[in-house]
Scaffold this motif. Structure first.
Motif, short mmCIF file in Angstrom:
data_model
loop_
_atom_site.label_atom_id
_atom_site.label_comp_id
_atom_site.label_asym_id
_atom_site.label_seq_id
_atom_site.Cartn_x
_atom_site.Cartn_y
_atom_site.Cartn_z
N GLN A 254 0.91 -1.14 -0.07
CA GLN A 254 -0.05 -0.04 -0.16
C GLN A 254 0.91 1.25 0.02
O GLN A 254 1.17 1.86 0.94
CB GLN A 254 -1.04 -0.02 1.11
N ILE A 278 -5.17 1.80 2.12
CA ILE A 278 -4.21 2.71 2.33
C ILE A 278 -4.88 4.29 2.70
O ILE A 278 -4.08 4.94 3.41
CB ILE A 278 -3.42 3.15 0.91
N ASN A 283 1.39 4.52 3.89
CA ASN A 283 2.27 3.40 3.63
C ASN A 283 2.96 3.29 4.86
O ASN A 283 3.87 4.10 5.35
CB ASN A 283 3.34 4.03 2.67
N THR A 284 2.68 1.87 5.36
CA THR A 284 3.43 1.39 6.46
C THR A 284 4.76 0.44 6.35
O THR A 284 5.04 -0.11 7.10
CB THR A 284 2.37 0.66 7.32
N SER A 288 2.80 -2.95 5.71
CA SER A 288 1.51 -2.88 4.79
C SER A 288 0.81 -4.12 4.24
O SER A 288 -0.40 -3.86 4.54
CB SER A 288 2.17 -1.87 3.64
#
Ligand code: UT7
Length: 332
Positions: A254, A278, A283-284, A288
């Motif tokens: 994401q 998202i 944005n992890t 993600s």
């Protein structure tokens, strides 16, 4: 694959810091707007970890949830995907293992930035295939907000913090939850497209304070992300003799809703099959994909029996993909 040596997904966990930062809050201090961020990235809000919360803390929460989901805290290895370890040395995984009461097991970090979770799944599957482990806890955790200059509108609005995890167990290749094959790649000649210039062993002390933060050539990264994720996805589907029409859910990294839709379009996959969270998390990085899986399970959008295509892309550059049929597993 030897009998009983395939990696099978047996548990899923997620954890997000409670503090929500929406686009309006950011636009009060940055030269940006909710409209720009939403239309260019699909992000409405993200979670930001409090200063006293580290990658290890988040990984422990998500890992504990995945163990609960698997109904067993028996694991013999822990692989932590992160680009934001608590320390350059040692790795963070051993600390995560000991805080989960798993001191003594094999534990190490994998750094493939936003592709980290798919790389860590492949690494854990390899441990199982080699007979080196029977059950592996795979965690993706990043506190990427700390790698971004809070005054940089080009990077800070894009990233969020979080952690996600799965438990893999040894099983059969034809069971629901069996993962693979994997397709993994890198292009180190393009490292400069997304880099934190200082703080590592090459340049311990920054010439400019900004060098401690991420710099990104967004448009170039965008183009590579769409093309490489689509290409890699086609490769794994081809290895399984599957057509794009056989994919029920596409869970891509994401990074940007336009990247996810662009990759789906290149694959010829309808947008309804694209899993996207998202909007609420940003944005992890390495977290993600498991966070998207957990959200899709909670929403009832991802159901047992769905054929799921995972694809990731990140700094390095790195990218990769894999496939599984979703088992009867719910987030813990
Ligand atoms: O996790 C894997 C790694 N990361 C990614 O995959 C990110 C990939 N890249 C992207 O998602 C996109 O390239 C971005 C979201 C980063 C940027 O979107 P873009 O459509 O490529 O915009 P741009 O960089 O071409 O910038 C367009 C304009 C520029 O202004 P000018 O030069 O046209 O006047 C930027 O200065 O938008 C401006 N801009 C902003 N404006 C308002 C850049 N950031 C912002 C902002 N708010 N936050």
């Amino acid at each position: 694959m030897r009998k009983g040596h395939s990696a099978v997904l047996a548990g899923l966990g997620a954890w997000l810091p409670p503090r929500v930062v929406d686009n309006q809050e950011l636009s009060r201090r940055l030269d940006t707007s909710d409209e720009w961020i939403r239309t260019r990235t699909g992000i409405r809000e993200r979670r930001i970890a409090d200063p006293d919360v580290s990658t290890v803390d988040m990984a422990v929460h998500a890992g504990g949830n995945a163990l609960r989901s698997a109904d067993s805290d028996e694991v013999d290895a822990l692989v932590l995907a992160t680009a934001t370890p608590d320390h350059l040395c040692p790795a963070s995984a051993p600390r995560v293992a000991s805080e989960l009461g798993l001191s003594g097991i094999a534990a190490f970090d994998v750094n493939a930035v936003c592709s980290g979770f798919v790389y860590a799944l492949a690494t854990a599957s390899g441990l199982i295939a080699a007979g080196a482990a029977n059950r592996v806890l795979v965690i993706g955790a990043d506190v990427f907000s700390r790698m971004c200059d809070p005054d940089d509108r080009a990077t800070y609005p894009i990233f969020g913090d979080g952690a996600g995890a799965v438990v893999l167990r040894a099983g059969e290749a034809d069971e629901p939850g069996a993962i693979g094959p994997f397709d993994l790649h890198s292009a180190g000649d393009l490292a400069e497209l997304l880099i934190v210039p200082a703080g590592g062993a090459k340049q311990r002390v920054a010439a400019e304070p900004h060098d401690y933060f991420v710099t990104m050539q967004g448009t170039a990264v965008f183009r590579h992300a769409v093309a490489r994720m689509a290409e890699s996805a086609r490769t794994v589907l081809g290895e399984l003799g599957l057509a794009v029409g056989d994919v029920d859910r596409f869970v891509g990294h994401q990074a940007n809703i336009r990247i996810l839709h662009g990759a789906a379009k290149q694959l010829g996959l309808p947008e309804e099959r694209v899993v996207a969270n998202i909007g609420s998390v940003g944005n992890t990085s390495a977290a993600s994909i498991p966070l998207a899986l957990a959200d899709a399970c909670d929403d009832g959008d991802l159901r047992p029996g769905h054929r799921v295509l995972l694809a990731a892309f990140g700094a390095g550059l790195t990218w990769g993909s894999t496939v599984l049929t979703w088992p009867d597993v719910k987030p813990g």
